[in-house]
Structure formats: structure tokens, C-alpha cells
Design a protein around this motif. Structure first.
Motif, short mmCIF file in Angstrom:
data_model
loop_
_atom_site.label_atom_id
_atom_site.label_comp_id
_atom_site.label_asym_id
_atom_site.label_seq_id
_atom_site.Cartn_x
_atom_site.Cartn_y
_atom_site.Cartn_z
N PRO A 119 0.82 -1.22 0.00
CA PRO A 119 0.00 0.00 0.00
C PRO A 119 0.85 1.26 0.00
O PRO A 119 1.99 1.27 0.49
N PRO A 120 0.32 2.36 -0.53
CA PRO A 120 1.04 3.64 -0.47
C PRO A 120 1.35 4.02 0.97
O PRO A 120 0.56 3.76 1.89
N GLY A 121 2.51 4.62 1.16
CA GLY A 121 2.92 5.04 2.50
C GLY A 121 3.75 4.03 3.25
O GLY A 121 4.32 4.35 4.31
N THR A 122 3.82 2.79 2.75
CA THR A 122 4.66 1.79 3.40
C THR A 122 6.08 1.87 2.82
O THR A 122 6.29 2.40 1.72
N PRO A 123 7.07 1.38 3.55
CA PRO A 123 8.45 1.45 3.05
C PRO A 123 8.60 0.78 1.68
O PRO A 123 7.98 -0.25 1.40
N ARG A 124 9.41 1.38 0.84
CA ARG A 124 9.56 0.94 -0.55
C ARG A 124 10.96 0.38 -0.76
O ARG A 124 11.94 0.86 -0.20
N TRP A 125 11.03 -0.65 -1.61
CA TRP A 125 12.28 -1.34 -1.89
C TRP A 125 12.55 -1.38 -3.39
O TRP A 125 11.63 -1.45 -4.20
N TYR A 126 13.84 -1.41 -3.72
CA TYR A 126 14.28 -1.57 -5.11
C TYR A 126 15.03 -2.90 -5.20
O TYR A 126 15.99 -3.12 -4.45
N PRO A 127 14.60 -3.81 -6.06
CA PRO A 127 15.29 -5.10 -6.16
C PRO A 127 16.58 -4.99 -6.99
O PRO A 127 16.54 -4.74 -8.19
N LEU A 128 17.71 -5.16 -6.32
CA LEU A 128 18.97 -5.21 -7.04
C LEU A 128 19.14 -6.54 -7.75
O LEU A 128 19.75 -6.61 -8.83
N HIS A 129 18.63 -7.59 -7.12
CA HIS A 129 18.72 -8.92 -7.72
C HIS A 129 17.69 -9.83 -7.05
O HIS A 129 17.34 -9.62 -5.88
N ALA A 130 17.20 -10.80 -7.78
CA ALA A 130 16.29 -11.80 -7.22
C ALA A 130 16.35 -13.03 -8.11
O ALA A 130 16.54 -12.93 -9.32
N GLY A 131 16.21 -14.21 -7.49
CA GLY A 131 16.25 -15.43 -8.27
C GLY A 131 16.03 -16.65 -7.40
O GLY A 131 15.86 -16.55 -6.19
N SER A 132 16.04 -17.81 -8.04
CA SER A 132 15.87 -19.08 -7.34
C SER A 132 16.69 -20.14 -8.03
O SER A 132 16.81 -20.17 -9.26
N ASP A 133 17.26 -21.02 -7.20
CA ASP A 133 18.03 -22.15 -7.75
C ASP A 133 17.22 -23.44 -7.72
O ASP A 133 17.75 -24.52 -7.99
N GLY A 134 15.93 -23.35 -7.41
CA GLY A 134 15.09 -24.54 -7.34
C GLY A 134 14.97 -25.11 -5.94
O GLY A 134 14.10 -25.93 -5.69
N ALA A 135 15.83 -24.65 -5.03
CA ALA A 135 15.73 -25.06 -3.63
C ALA A 135 15.49 -23.84 -2.73
O ALA A 135 14.78 -23.93 -1.74
N SER A 136 16.10 -22.71 -3.09
CA SER A 136 16.00 -21.49 -2.29
C SER A 136 15.66 -20.32 -3.19
O SER A 136 15.90 -20.35 -4.41
N ILE A 137 15.10 -19.28 -2.58
CA ILE A 137 14.97 -18.01 -3.27
C ILE A 137 15.97 -17.03 -2.68
O ILE A 137 16.35 -17.14 -1.51
N PHE A 138 16.42 -16.09 -3.50
CA PHE A 138 17.39 -15.09 -3.11
C PHE A 138 16.87 -13.72 -3.51
O PHE A 138 16.22 -13.58 -4.55
N ALA A 139 17.19 -12.71 -2.72
CA ALA A 139 16.86 -11.35 -3.08
C ALA A 139 17.85 -10.39 -2.43
O ALA A 139 18.21 -10.56 -1.27
#
Length: 241
Positions: free
Chosen positions: A199-219
Motif C-alpha cells: 500500500p502507499p505510504g509503506t516502506p519501498r524497496w528496489y530489487p537489485l537482484h532476485a532469483g531461485s536455484d530450485g531449492a532457495s529463493i534469493f533477493a
């Protein structure tokens, strides 16, 4: 039963990918004058780039992160780098007895060797505003029924340009459900929700990187100020459906 097609690579393949990434990074450095003289060391471990050393300023660190993140096969870029001679403030959330780098500040709800401060991660973090350069949340979010308050706290304590590194089990892998203390299932799309669907007004993030190797997710996420532009559709398309 529906078969899951996103299966993790074998240990042998991951070792081969790490070798490829090391060669690709060395080639990148040799052809980029901006990178060649930087005193950084990069080690690849199962697709995660671990960066240490020193850079003259934050612009150079952002450049290193960006160039590494563009290599095919990189799932995350984890850094502990001095900037202009200053040691970074790096905090491991829920570290238990294992920190991602020696010298990190370790926070956990239970006292243990390596835990520097006992803190309930479902509440407020015992850290000042804009006081931390890097936060690690490795195998933490899946243990919290509502992890958004912790994510908001991470936004509060990170300095401008700081990074939150997230690693959690991917929802489709057995590790996500085998541990009875896991109360949330996560996907790379969950990271998209954190960055662009709150929602507007909540802290905002910029994804530098994100992915998955099939076992874990990374961000790898960096906080956005309230008036800063968000990620473009082209940038989001790198990581999210």
C-alpha cells in the motif's frame, strides 16, 4: 499429483557453474577499466557471489554489484566491503551460531555462541535509524507468520544505499515444508510483492537482484526514499514474471 519442474541443480553442476562464473568475472574485469583497479575479491559459492575488499566510494560498490548481478547463473551478490576506508556495519538477523562473515553483528531470539544481542525479530530491532550497511536475513522470513514488520524494520535501520540480503526455501522444494517451524511459503514473486505491491505510504524497496536455484529463493534489496522513482518495468522483467 502435479510434478514440479523447477528442480535444483546438482552439487556437481553448481561447482561447474561457480567455475564458469569465476572465469566470466575475470574476463569482465579485464575488459572494464572501471573494475580493473578495484581492490575487491569475489568468490562464488553455489551461484552466490561473495564480495570483500575495499572501494573508493559507494558508486564503485554499486557498479561491482550491478556487473556481478548481470552474469547469468548468479543468484545473489553478498557483500562485506569497506567504502573509503570505513568498515561496513553488517548485521546477521537470526544468526544462531553461524554468521555469514566473521565480524558481523549477530542478532537472535536465543543466546548462543556468535549471538551478540538477543532480540525478538518479530518486534522492533535494537538498532538506530540509518545505522546499518548490510543486513542478512538468511532462512529467517519463513519462520515468521507476518514477516513484513521485520522487512519494514530493515528498511528503517539501513543507510541509504544499504542492502538487505534474503535467502529462504523456495515453496516448491521439500525443504520448505520439511521443517515444522516453517510457517510461511515463499517464491520469487513474493519478493516482487514486497517491492511493488504494498500500500502507499509503506516502506519501498528496489530489487537489485532476485532469483531461485530450485531449492532457495534469493533477493538483494535496497531501500527507496519516499520520493524516489520505483523500478521500471524493464528492470522488474529481469527477475519477475
Amino acid at each position: 499429483m502435479v510434478a514440479l519442474t523447477h528442480t535444483p541443480p546438482s552439487a556437481e553442476r553448481l561447482r561447474a557453474v561457480d567455475e564458469f562464473l569465476a572465469e566470466a568475472w575475470a574476463d569482465q574485469v579485464s575488459h572494464d577499466d572501471r573494475l580493473r583497479d578495484l581492490a575487491v575479491r569475489v568468490r562464488f559459492d553455489r551461484g552466490v557471489a561473495h564480495v570483500t575488499g575495499e572501494v573508493p566510494d559507494g558508486t564503485h560498490l554499486r557498479l561491482v554489484r550491478d556487473r556481478l548481478g548481470r552474469l547469468a547463473g548468479v543468484f545473489g551478490v553478498w557483500c562485506r566491503v569497506r567504502v573509503a576506508g570505513r568498515e561496513p556495519v553488517v548485521v546477521d538477523l537470526g544468526c544462531g551460531g553461524t554468521k555469514q562473515y566473521p565480524g558481523n553483528l549477530g542478532l537472535d531470539i536465543f543466546p548462543a555462541p556468535g549471538v551478540d544481542a538477543v532480540a525478538d525479530l518479530s518486534g522492533s530491532l535494537p538498532l538506530a535509524d540509518d545505522s546499518v550497511d548490510v543486513l542478512f536475513a538468511v532462512h529467517i522470513l519463513e519462520h515468521l507468520i507476518d514477516f513484513l514488520p521485520l522487512v519494514d524494520e530493515c528498511h528503517r535501520v539501513l543507510r541509504p544505499g544499504g542492502v538487505l540480503h534474503v535467502m529462504s526455501p523456495w515453496w516448491g522444494h521439500v525443504n520448505a515444508v520439511a521443517d515444522p517451524t516453517h510457517v510461511r511459503l515463499l517464491d520469487v514473486q513474493t519478493v516482487k510483492g514486497i517491492c511493488v505491491q504494498r500500500p502507499p505510504g509503506t516502506p519501498r524497496w528496489y530489487p537489485l537482484h532476485a532469483g531461485s536455484d530450485g531449492a532457495s529463493i534469493f533477493a538483494d534489496l535496497t531501500p527507496l526514499p519516499p520520493d524516489a522513482p520505483g523500478p521500471t518495468p524493464a528492470h522488474l522483467a529481469r527477475f519477475f514474471a
